[in-house]
Write a protein that holds these residues in place. Structure first.
Motif, short mmCIF file in Angstrom:
data_model
loop_
_atom_site.label_atom_id
_atom_site.label_comp_id
_atom_site.label_asym_id
_atom_site.label_seq_id
_atom_site.Cartn_x
_atom_site.Cartn_y
_atom_site.Cartn_z
N MET A 131 47.57 35.25 37.87
CA MET A 131 46.20 35.59 38.12
C MET A 131 46.65 37.42 37.35
N CYS A 132 47.71 37.70 37.56
CA CYS A 132 47.47 39.42 36.68
C CYS A 132 47.41 38.57 35.04
N GLY A 133 47.82 38.09 34.77
CA GLY A 133 47.81 37.63 33.55
C GLY A 133 46.14 37.54 33.02
N GLY A 134 46.07 36.74 33.80
CA GLY A 134 44.29 36.86 33.77
C GLY A 134 43.09 38.01 33.75
N VAL A 135 43.75 38.54 34.92
CA VAL A 135 43.05 40.18 34.79
C VAL A 135 43.47 41.18 33.61
N GLY A 136 44.64 41.12 33.01
CA GLY A 136 45.33 41.64 31.55
C GLY A 136 44.18 41.08 30.32
N LEU A 137 43.88 39.62 29.93
CA LEU A 137 43.61 39.10 29.12
C LEU A 137 41.34 39.96 29.83
N GLN A 138 41.26 39.76 30.43
CA GLN A 138 39.75 40.43 31.13
C GLN A 138 39.92 41.95 30.74
N LEU A 139 41.01 42.47 30.94
CA LEU A 139 40.82 43.94 30.45
C LEU A 139 41.04 43.63 28.93
N GLY A 140 40.86 42.77 27.62
CA GLY A 140 41.17 42.37 26.59
C GLY A 140 42.65 43.25 26.04
N GLY A 141 43.63 42.61 27.12
CA GLY A 141 44.11 43.04 26.54
C GLY A 141 45.77 42.16 26.25
N ASN A 142 46.14 42.34 24.60
CA ASN A 142 46.24 41.23 23.78
C ASN A 142 48.17 40.09 24.71
N ALA A 143 48.35 39.11 23.91
CA ALA A 143 49.27 38.17 24.31
C ALA A 143 50.67 39.41 25.11
N VAL A 144 51.31 40.04 24.99
CA VAL A 144 52.58 41.30 25.27
C VAL A 144 51.26 41.69 26.48
N VAL A 145 50.33 42.30 26.61
CA VAL A 145 50.08 43.26 27.55
C VAL A 145 50.11 41.58 28.74
N VAL A 146 49.24 40.26 28.81
CA VAL A 146 49.80 39.89 29.41
C VAL A 146 50.84 39.36 30.27
N LEU A 147 51.65 38.69 29.06
CA LEU A 147 53.71 38.66 29.33
C LEU A 147 53.69 39.18 30.35
N VAL A 148 53.24 40.62 29.99
CA VAL A 148 54.75 42.32 30.83
C VAL A 148 53.86 42.02 32.23
N ALA A 149 52.28 42.27 32.11
CA ALA A 149 51.58 42.13 33.38
C ALA A 149 52.20 40.80 34.27
N MET A 150 51.99 39.71 33.88
CA MET A 150 52.51 38.67 34.92
C MET A 150 54.16 38.72 35.34
N LEU A 151 54.61 39.16 34.25
CA LEU A 151 56.34 39.17 34.50
C LEU A 151 55.96 40.17 35.78
N ALA A 152 55.21 41.45 35.73
CA ALA A 152 55.27 42.86 36.96
C ALA A 152 54.70 42.25 38.36
N ALA A 153 53.75 41.19 37.95
CA ALA A 153 53.68 40.62 39.11
C ALA A 153 54.36 39.67 39.71
N VAL A 154 54.88 39.12 38.93
CA VAL A 154 56.07 38.23 40.32
C VAL A 154 57.25 38.82 40.70
N CYS A 155 57.59 40.23 40.09
CA CYS A 155 58.41 40.53 40.00
C CYS A 155 57.99 41.74 41.64
N ILE A 156 56.96 42.57 42.08
CA ILE A 156 56.11 42.85 43.24
C ILE A 156 55.69 41.98 44.20
N ASP A 157 55.20 40.62 43.88
CA ASP A 157 55.31 39.85 44.70
C ASP A 157 56.96 39.25 45.72
N ARG A 158 57.55 38.93 44.78
CA ARG A 158 59.25 38.78 45.72
C ARG A 158 59.48 40.31 46.01
N LEU A 159 58.92 41.23 45.91
CA LEU A 159 59.42 42.56 46.40
C LEU A 159 59.11 42.95 47.48
#
Length: 445
Positions: A131-159
């Motif tokens: 979901m977070c990666g999709g929002v990053g793509l929606q905002l115009g982010g590149n592949a790196v933005v999408v991947l970092v956003a996904m990683l951060a979301a996973v970390c936040i969810d587990r925390l």
């Protein structure tokens, strides 16, 4: 004695059903109407239902000279499980249609609430990341933005899951999520700097949307508009506290990054053209479907939810570009989500709540919140004023989003009611529960 025992069991069933609905984000009008319809189908009439944010009460007086029978039930906050919500909705419809009796309904409900989630918890975490990666793509982010956003979301969810098990309040979970999102975005920017450009602002914004997605804006506005001011006020306060936690966490993260030398670059707003609108629509569709997946919605709903979410974000961008303000653009898109969400819910046999709450995720005002926080941290008086305006815009978007969805339900349901000859009276927009009661024909002597 048997009649009294049956009455107690009926009220207990209605309260348990109401608890599932309320804890899943259903509005108080839906809970009251569903509990009354269920009791009426089981032969208990003239019931009184009282709903607050943390408790349910149901009473019935069988005669003028008899004392009322009253039962209470506390509502404990649980993880949102749209699979359980759908199964309970189907059970209520079966009871109202006369297909299931009291004992069968009690047995089925016990099996639903004790069976756990339909998917493992780690799959829900992956859904949050997607979901977070999709929002990053929606905002115009590149592949790196999408991947970092996904990683951060996973970390936040587990925390946040760990903090939930420690029984820490949701406010502190939102603060922690905002801090983690900001620090990981700044750290990712520093690490990726020699090889590729990473827009850390988009990463933080995507995670803000992820944190906003679990807040019950729609239920809060529905309760307030329907006259349930106590429940609506409690839900609004919860939403305000959760949003304040996000703001505190992100602002604290920005200050911490500035102190340790992890500067986040200035936010560059996404451009408007055919490619960006298409990318936004695809990203919004992915975000909406992934949120539904993370909330254990039935798999058959993911495609229609994604299509509806993508169409809504595309319509919002087009209306905004036509010169209308962001709140109006979001409100119009939310209206059509509410309008079509009711039809989609009936077509795919799920409560409309599952469809509309998931489809509005791409429209959440994460970008306005982050832009406001970033400008408020500047020293210029003009930028501070712009930051305050952005925060007001974010609040306006949230209100327009929820009220637009509810208005769409108000318009959709009476039309369907007249077309299909459903019941004449409807207590507010129904996002969960039955809308018609099967009438049994009397046998002729």
């Amino acid at each position: 004695m048997d009649d009294l025992r049956t009455l107690h069991r009926t009220l207990d069933l209605c309260l348990k059903v109401g608890e599932v609905l309320l804890s899943s984000g259903a509005g108080a009008p839906d809970v009251v109407a569903t509990m009354r319809a269920l009791a009426r189908a089981l032969g208990v009439r003239h019931t009184q239902v009282d709903v607050t944010f943390t408790s349910l009460a149901m009473s019935v007086q069988q005669g003028l000279d008899e004392p009322p029978v009253v039962q209470l039930r506390a509502v404990t906050q649980r993880d949102i499980d749209y699979e359980d919500l759908t199964r309970v909705d189907h059970l209520v419809r079966a009871v109202v249609a006369g297909e299931v009796d009291l004992e069968g309904a009690r047995t089925e409900l016990a099996a639903i609430v004790s069976s756990g989630h339909a998917r493992p918890r780690w799959m829900a975490t992956l859904g949050v990341g997607l979901m977070c990666g999709g929002v990053g793509l929606q905002l115009g982010g590149n592949a790196v933005v999408v991947l970092v956003a996904m990683l951060a979301a996973v970390c936040i969810d587990r925390l946040q899951l760990l903090m939930t098990r420690r029984r820490l309040p949701g406010f502190y979970q939102q603060v922690a999520g905002g801090v983690v999102a900001t620090i990981l975005a700044a750290l990712g920017t520093r690490l990726a700097e020699p090889w590729v450009h990473l827009n850390a602002s988009l990463v933080v914004t995507a995670n803000i949307v992820m944190l906003l997605a679990g807040i019950g804006f729609v239920g809060a506005i529905q309760d307030a508009l329907s006259g349930f001011f106590v429940t609506g006020g409690a839900r609004v306060l919860e939403a305000v506290l959760a949003t304040a936690g996000i703001i505190a966490g992100v602002s604290g993260g920005l200050s911490l990054c500035a102190r340790i030398g992890l500067e986040i670059p200035r936010l560059a707003l996404p451009r408007f053209d055919l490619v960006s609108v298409t990318s936004a629509a695809v990203g919004g569709g992915v975000a909406a479907a992934a949120f539904a997946f993370a909330c254990y919605a039935p798999l058959r709903t993911l495609v229609p939810v994604g299509v509806l979410g993508g169409a809504a974000i595309a319509a919002t961008e087009l209306i905004s570009e036509a010169g209308f303000g962001r709140p109006w653009a979001v409100g119009v898109a939310a209206f059509f989500i509410g309008l079509f969400g009711y039809t989609v819910g009936r077509r795919f046999r799920v409560p409309p709540l599952v469809v509309v709450v998931s489809a509005v995720v791409p429209l959440l005002p994460g970008l306005s919140i982050y832009r406001g926080l970033f400008l408020l941290s500047e020293e210029s008086g003009q930028q501070v004023a712009q930051g305050l305006l952005a925060m007001v815009t974010a609040a306006s978007v949230a209100i327009a989003l929820a009220s637009g969805v509810i208005l769409g339900e108000y318009v959709a349901q009476p039309v369907m009611r007249e077309a299909r000859r459903v019941e004449a009276r409807l207590a507010g927009p129904r996002l969960v529960g039955v809308t018609r009661v099967a009438r049994r024909r009397r046998s002729r002597g």
